[in-house]
Design a protein around this motif. Sequence first.
Motif, PDB file in Angstrom:
ATOM      1  N   GLN A  63       4.852  27.784  -2.943  1.00  0.00           N
ATOM      2  CA  GLN A  63       4.986  29.251  -2.939  1.00  0.00           C
ATOM      3  C   GLN A  63       4.081  29.735  -3.763  1.00  0.00           C
ATOM      4  O   GLN A  63       3.334  30.758  -3.158  1.00  0.00           O
ATOM      5  N   GLU A  64       3.790  29.343  -4.925  1.00  0.00           N
ATOM      6  CA  GLU A  64       2.796  30.102  -5.727  1.00  0.00           C
ATOM      7  C   GLU A  64       1.290  29.997  -5.218  1.00  0.00           C
ATOM      8  O   GLU A  64       0.649  31.052  -5.342  1.00  0.00           O
ATOM      9  N   ILE A  65       1.171  29.090  -4.291  1.00  0.00           N
ATOM     10  CA  ILE A  65      -0.043  29.177  -3.505  1.00  0.00           C
ATOM     11  C   ILE A  65      -0.274  30.214  -2.096  1.00  0.00           C
ATOM     12  O   ILE A  65      -0.915  30.763  -2.017  1.00  0.00           O
ATOM     13  N   LEU A  66       1.099  29.953  -1.649  1.00  0.00           N
ATOM     14  CA  LEU A  66       1.124  30.842  -0.493  1.00  0.00           C
ATOM     15  C   LEU A  66       1.196  32.534  -0.926  1.00  0.00           C
ATOM     16  O   LEU A  66       0.769  33.134   0.005  1.00  0.00           O
ATOM     17  N   ASN A  67       1.546  32.805  -2.041  1.00  0.00           N
ATOM     18  CA  ASN A  67       1.331  34.020  -2.683  1.00  0.00           C
ATOM     19  C   ASN A  67      -0.119  34.624  -2.237  1.00  0.00           C
ATOM     20  O   ASN A  67      -0.069  35.935  -2.398  1.00  0.00           O
ATOM     21  N   TYR A  68      -1.051  33.822  -2.629  1.00  0.00           N
ATOM     22  CA  TYR A  68      -2.544  34.638  -2.380  1.00  0.00           C
ATOM     23  C   TYR A  68      -2.827  35.113  -0.804  1.00  0.00           C
ATOM     24  O   TYR A  68      -3.573  35.739  -0.539  1.00  0.00           O
ATOM     25  N   LEU A  69      -1.974  34.502   0.256  1.00  0.00           N
ATOM     26  CA  LEU A  69      -2.551  34.644   1.402  1.00  0.00           C
ATOM     27  C   LEU A  69      -2.470  36.036   1.984  1.00  0.00           C
ATOM     28  O   LEU A  69      -3.445  36.458   2.627  1.00  0.00           O
ATOM     29  N   PRO A  70      -1.312  36.970   1.584  1.00  0.00           N
ATOM     30  CA  PRO A  70      -1.383  38.395   1.950  1.00  0.00           C
ATOM     31  C   PRO A  70      -2.558  38.745   1.654  1.00  0.00           C
ATOM     32  O   PRO A  70      -3.341  40.029   2.287  1.00  0.00           O
ATOM     33  N   ALA A  71      -2.728  38.965   0.133  1.00  0.00           N
ATOM     34  CA  ALA A  71      -3.739  39.857  -0.375  1.00  0.00           C
ATOM     35  C   ALA A  71      -5.086  39.272   0.065  1.00  0.00           C
ATOM     36  O   ALA A  71      -6.149  40.063   0.403  1.00  0.00           O
ATOM     37  N   CYS A  72      -5.429  37.944   0.203  1.00  0.00           N
ATOM     38  CA  CYS A  72      -6.638  37.574   0.980  1.00  0.00           C
ATOM     39  C   CYS A  72      -6.976  38.003   2.186  1.00  0.00           C
ATOM     40  O   CYS A  72      -8.193  38.543   2.549  1.00  0.00           O
ATOM     41  N   LYS A  73      -5.878  38.079   3.148  1.00  0.00           N
ATOM     42  CA  LYS A  73      -6.006  38.622   4.772  1.00  0.00           C
ATOM     43  C   LYS A  73      -6.324  40.129   4.431  1.00  0.00           C
ATOM     44  O   LYS A  73      -7.391  40.632   5.178  1.00  0.00           O
ATOM     45  N   LYS A  74      -5.653  40.813   3.680  1.00  0.00           N
ATOM     46  CA  LYS A  74      -5.725  42.272   3.406  1.00  0.00           C
ATOM     47  C   LYS A  74      -7.123  42.427   2.958  1.00  0.00           C
ATOM     48  O   LYS A  74      -8.005  43.721   3.422  1.00  0.00           O
ATOM     49  N   LYS A  75      -7.600  41.948   2.039  1.00  0.00           N
ATOM     50  CA  LYS A  75      -8.994  42.273   1.429  1.00  0.00           C
ATOM     51  C   LYS A  75      -9.913  41.685   2.181  1.00  0.00           C
ATOM     52  O   LYS A  75     -11.317  41.867   1.809  1.00  0.00           O
ATOM     53  N   GLY A  76      -9.741  40.825   3.120  1.00  0.00           N
ATOM     54  CA  GLY A  76     -11.029  40.250   3.789  1.00  0.00           C
ATOM     55  C   GLY A  76     -11.842  38.964   3.211  1.00  0.00           C
ATOM     56  O   GLY A  76     -12.857  39.025   3.487  1.00  0.00           O
ATOM     57  N   ALA A  77     -11.034  38.202   2.506  1.00  0.00           N
ATOM     58  CA  ALA A  77     -11.727  37.082   1.983  1.00  0.00           C
ATOM     59  C   ALA A  77     -11.393  36.063   2.819  1.00  0.00           C
ATOM     60  O   ALA A  77     -10.382  35.858   3.566  1.00  0.00           O
ATOM     61  N   THR A  78     -12.228  34.810   2.992  1.00  0.00           N
ATOM     62  CA  THR A  78     -12.099  33.555   3.750  1.00  0.00           C
ATOM     63  C   THR A  78     -11.186  32.685   3.091  1.00  0.00           C
ATOM     64  O   THR A  78     -11.740  32.377   1.903  1.00  0.00           O
ATOM     65  N   VAL A  79     -10.153  31.909   3.626  1.00  0.00           N
ATOM     66  CA  VAL A  79      -9.138  31.147   2.913  1.00  0.00           C
ATOM     67  C   VAL A  79      -9.514  29.866   3.415  1.00  0.00           C
ATOM     68  O   VAL A  79      -9.486  29.649   4.587  1.00  0.00           O
ATOM     69  N   ILE A  80      -9.821  28.954   2.448  1.00  0.00           N
ATOM     70  CA  ILE A  80     -10.033  27.487   2.595  1.00  0.00           C
ATOM     71  C   ILE A  80      -8.810  26.948   2.232  1.00  0.00           C
ATOM     72  O   ILE A  80      -8.603  26.827   1.190  1.00  0.00           O
ATOM     73  N   GLY A  81      -8.106  26.322   3.114  1.00  0.00           N
ATOM     74  CA  GLY A  81      -6.753  25.527   2.587  1.00  0.00           C
ATOM     75  C   GLY A  81      -7.100  23.823   2.625  1.00  0.00           C
ATOM     76  O   GLY A  81      -7.758  23.516   3.361  1.00  0.00           O
ATOM     77  N   VAL A  82      -6.898  23.365   1.356  1.00  0.00           N
ATOM     78  CA  VAL A  82      -6.870  21.960   1.326  1.00  0.00           C
ATOM     79  C   VAL A  82      -5.465  21.314   1.090  1.00  0.00           C
ATOM     80  O   VAL A  82      -4.730  21.513   0.248  1.00  0.00           O
ATOM     81  N   THR A  83      -5.170  20.703   2.174  1.00  0.00           N
ATOM     82  CA  THR A  83      -3.799  20.160   2.396  1.00  0.00           C
ATOM     83  C   THR A  83      -3.898  18.972   3.440  1.00  0.00           C
ATOM     84  O   THR A  83      -4.797  18.710   4.075  1.00  0.00           O
ATOM     85  N   GLU A  84      -2.762  18.272   3.352  1.00  0.00           N
ATOM     86  CA  GLU A  84      -2.684  17.180   3.992  1.00  0.00           C
ATOM     87  C   GLU A  84      -1.787  17.303   5.307  1.00  0.00           C
ATOM     88  O   GLU A  84      -1.611  16.769   6.335  1.00  0.00           O
ATOM     89  N   ASN A  85      -1.201  18.498   5.332  1.00  0.00           N
ATOM     90  CA  ASN A  85      -0.215  18.843   6.468  1.00  0.00           C
ATOM     91  C   ASN A  85      -0.660  20.183   7.296  1.00  0.00           C
ATOM     92  O   ASN A  85      -0.747  21.531   6.714  1.00  0.00           O
ATOM     93  N   GLU A  86      -1.502  19.990   8.475  1.00  0.00           N
ATOM     94  CA  GLU A  86      -2.090  21.142   9.018  1.00  0.00           C
ATOM     95  C   GLU A  86      -1.022  22.192   9.548  1.00  0.00           C
ATOM     96  O   GLU A  86      -1.224  23.100   9.932  1.00  0.00           O
ATOM     97  N   ASN A  87       0.187  21.552   9.778  1.00  0.00           N
ATOM     98  CA  ASN A  87       1.277  22.335  10.289  1.00  0.00           C
ATOM     99  C   ASN A  87       2.380  23.146   9.019  1.00  0.00           C
ATOM    100  O   ASN A  87       3.152  23.688   9.584  1.00  0.00           O
ATOM    101  N   SER A  88       1.644  23.113   8.015  1.00  0.00           N
ATOM    102  CA  SER A  88       2.389  23.762   6.953  1.00  0.00           C
ATOM    103  C   SER A  88       1.970  25.344   6.879  1.00  0.00           C
ATOM    104  O   SER A  88       1.209  25.691   7.566  1.00  0.00           O
ATOM    105  N   PRO A  89       2.760  25.951   5.966  1.00  0.00           N
ATOM    106  CA  PRO A  89       2.316  27.410   6.153  1.00  0.00           C
ATOM    107  C   PRO A  89       1.100  27.601   5.585  1.00  0.00           C
ATOM    108  O   PRO A  89       0.326  28.433   6.106  1.00  0.00           O
ATOM    109  N   LEU A  90       0.638  26.719   4.712  1.00  0.00           N
ATOM    110  CA  LEU A  90      -0.795  26.941   4.369  1.00  0.00           C
ATOM    111  C   LEU A  90      -1.828  26.468   5.329  1.00  0.00           C
ATOM    112  O   LEU A  90      -2.859  27.074   5.579  1.00  0.00           O
TER     113      LEU A  90
END
Length: 204
Positions: free
Chosen positions: A107-134
């Motif tokens: 959750q602490e990492i998912l917290n970044y997503l709304p601000a990044c989307k709103k600000k127009g930053a590109t998010v690179i997710g590094v995870t093993e689960n492509e179907n996860s929220p990240l």
Amino acid sequence: MQKDYQEIYTQVLTDERNIVDSLLTTLDYAVMDQIVDLLLTLKARGKKVVTAGCGTSGVAAQKIAHTLSVIEVPSLFLSPANSIHGGMGVIQQGDVVVLLAKGGTTQEILNYLPACKKKGATVIGVTENENSPLGRGCDILLKVSVEKEPCPWGLIASGSIVAAIAAWDAIAFAVMQHNGFTKKDFFLTHPGGSVGEKLRRERL
């Protein structure tokens, strides 16, 4: 008892070596190309990389930010704890935000997503689960997966973190060889320690 220790050393080192070897076939090179191309544009555009992760992923995120900064891709680590108390103000339009979470549900990492989307930053997710929220919420997914962690329970993040760092080392050094970074540049920002001394002896 010493023999038992040596068996553990050998097993863990072999497991981690095999994990890194497996990246040659499991990493998506097209995605890595996309990341390298993006990172090559940042300095000229006055943009930066912000990395984040919790626990061991946080340590990896700090290492990634440092390596990118070394090769003149301005980068910093943003603590998940500080980020929700105003720290996300450092993220600006056009920046790249690298979020590491093995399972993609932290959750602490998912917290970044709304601000990044709103600000127009590109998010690179590094995870093993492509179907996860990240995995679903990022703009670019770099999937880094391992069959099993080397620890006896298969739970303690170790091989997966080695894999993530190795993948980003490959990305960073691809950027370095295409952004004009030279030993003189390196000496300017790394005059200290044994590395600085070696560069100094070369009379750069």
